[in-house]
Design a protein around this motif. Structure first.
Motif, PDB file in Angstrom:
ATOM      1  N   UNK A 438      90.890  72.357  45.606  1.00  0.00           N
ATOM      2  CA  UNK A 438      90.166  72.972  46.719  1.00  0.00           C
ATOM      3  C   UNK A 438      90.123  74.487  46.571  1.00  0.00           C
ATOM      4  N   UNK A 439      91.249  75.072  46.146  1.00  0.00           N
ATOM      5  CA  UNK A 439      91.279  76.525  45.983  1.00  0.00           C
ATOM      6  C   UNK A 439      90.350  76.959  44.840  1.00  0.00           C
ATOM      7  N   UNK A 440      90.340  76.178  43.757  1.00  0.00           N
ATOM      8  CA  UNK A 440      89.451  76.531  42.633  1.00  0.00           C
ATOM      9  C   UNK A 440      87.985  76.404  43.040  1.00  0.00           C
ATOM     10  N   UNK A 445      82.895  79.122  44.495  1.00  0.00           N
ATOM     11  CA  UNK A 445      81.810  79.387  45.427  1.00  0.00           C
ATOM     12  C   UNK A 445      81.735  80.873  45.782  1.00  0.00           C
ATOM     13  N   UNK A 446      82.912  81.483  45.983  1.00  0.00           N
ATOM     14  CA  UNK A 446      82.944  82.909  46.334  1.00  0.00           C
ATOM     15  C   UNK A 446      82.436  83.784  45.206  1.00  0.00           C
ATOM     16  N   UNK A 447      82.698  83.358  43.948  1.00  0.00           N
ATOM     17  CA  UNK A 447      82.260  84.180  42.808  1.00  0.00           C
ATOM     18  C   UNK A 447      80.780  83.911  42.480  1.00  0.00           C
TER      19      UNK A 447
END
Length: 447
Positions: A438-440, A445-447
């Protein structure tokens, strides 16, 4: 010169050696050293690994789920208690009264639960003191039997919520075929028992057959068959010549013949505990052997784990579905026989299941669908049922509070991450991997 201050001193002059940065590079011979690996570190102490695995285990999560449910149940007892409500009105003047009332309400409630289900120290003699334990075992017997049926179906990937219908049909078949035989006990009792188990197995087998042949979902099938069984039995007990009591106009069956009733296990002093409980213990051993040790159980479990892989391995998935529902229905039929041959011998109607068919789902979930886990869960729920009457009689606590506790146990059992968060237990490897994914994904998505 670069690297010097205006006073001509270097910035790192005067620092102790342990505070200087490490030197590396091709000229020092340190630049090509490999990075430290896991093998370079000492393994964690064995006791730490054992403790970590222990805290991750299912039974610890189960026990803590029960504890959490009891805590919430205690809060509800305190909130609904009249003395607590009265003391809370002047809490800021005398806060001690409120805390004393809360303690009295919670302790009194759970003390009454213990006194009504395990041991009654206020009893006049030893027989009266241990009678609550025998009541618990008596209430637990049909729950265990039906829970074994639901749990066995779970292990095969089937959600059997048709315990009610299977219990009703088992009672109806036993009543129709055996109540008028008038045989000696050594014949009447086992024939009635076998007829009931066969009736439940037949009703469960219908679900397995339809599932195997048509692919119909077992949840829809069992729900509909529950309704069919209820209205069918209700019609039978209203129809003379079928199940209706002879020379009567009430919608109830004839009483269970005395020769078909389970004898009391320890005599008339313990009326709720009979030989039906011994039969349930035998059924638990049989289910454990069937699922965990037999070749048929291996095939059943393989279908439950992955039906596609099981089919590729040459296992008949359709046949396993039929077998599973036959066994599940037969075990529910055993629960019905514990009702009409033990607890309710004065006649039955469409409500003879007494909610056992649905409570069995809770018992199977709490027992993790394992035979002995279901056995322990059934005893727990039998204790809650037996103790609820004492709670209501001596403390004025509604029986609904016990039902809330049962529901909360299931809620917490169904959400292990919630229990681990509440009690700060270590996460499992699967939970850690899911969190990392989930963190990856969020980072991508943020990048």
């Amino acid at each position: 010169m670069s690297g010097q201050t205006p006073d001509g001193e270097r910035p790192l002059d005067g620092l102790p050696p342990e505070q200087l940065p490490s030197v590396g590079g091709p000229l020092t011979g340190k630049g090509n050293e490999p990075e430290p690996s896991a093998a370079d570190f000492e393994p964690a102490p064995r006791q730490n690994v054992f403790l970590k695995e222990l805290l991750r285990s299912n039974w610890v999560t189960t026990v803590l789920a029960i504890v959490a449910a009891m805590i919430v149940g205690g809060i509800m007892m305190a909130v609904t208690n009249e003395d607590v409500q009265t003391a809370a009105g002047y809490f800021f003047q005398r806060p001690g009264d409120t805390f004393a009332a809360i303690w009295s309400a919670v302790y009194g409630g759970y003390e009454a639960l213990f006194r009504g289900s395990i041991f009654n120290p206020r009893g006049a003699d030893f027989t009266a003191q241990i009678r609550p334990l025998t009541n618990t075992l008596g209430f637990a017997a049909p729950l265990i039997a039906a829970g074994l049926g639901v749990g066995l179906a779970f292990r095969v990937g089937l959600f059997n919520i048709g315990g009610r219908g299977q219990i009703l049909i088992a009672c109806a078949v036993a009543g129709l075929l055996t109540f008028n035989l008038d045989l000696p006990m050594f014949l009447q009792l086992p024939i009635t028992l076998i007829a009931g188990i066969a009736g439940g197995a037949l009703w469960g087998g219908i679900v397995g057959l339809l599932k195997a042949r048509t692919g119909a979902h077992e949840v829809i099938l069992t729900i509909m068959l529950n309704y069919i069984a209820f209205y069918l039995v209700t019609w039978m007990v209203r129809t003379p010549g079928l199940l209706q009591r002879p020379a009567g106009d009430q919608p109830i069956s004839a009483p269970t013949p005395a020769n078909a009733q389970f004898p009391e296990l320890f005599g008339p002093s313990f009326p709720l505990l009979d030989w039906g409980f011994i039969i349930v213990i035998a059924a638990t051993v049989f289910v454990w052997w069937l699922v965990e040790r037999s070749s048929l159980g291996f095939r059943l479990r393989a279908v439950g784990e992955n039906p596609h892989a099981a089919r590729a391995a040459g296992i008949s998935v359709q046949r396993m579905y039929i077998y599973a529902m036959l066994f599940a229905g037969g075990l529910a039929g055993l629960a019905g026989m514990n009702q009409i041959q033990g607890s309710v011998t004065s006649g039955f109607d469409g409500y003879i299941d007494a909610g056992i068919g649905f409570d069995a789902i809770t018992v199977a979930l709490l027992g993790r669908s394992r035979a002995w886990g279901v056995f322990a869960a059934g005893i727990l729920f039998g204790a809650l049922k037996a103790g609820s009457f004492t709670m209501q009689a001596s403390q004025g606590i509604p029986v609904d509070i016990v039902l809330v506790v049962q529901s909360l146990i299931v809620l917490f059992i169904a959400a292990p991450p919630l229990i681990r968060t509440i009690f700060f237990l270590p996460k499992t490897d699967a939970e850690k991997a899911a969190k990392a994914r989930a963190k990856a994904a969020k980072k991508a998505v943020m990048s």
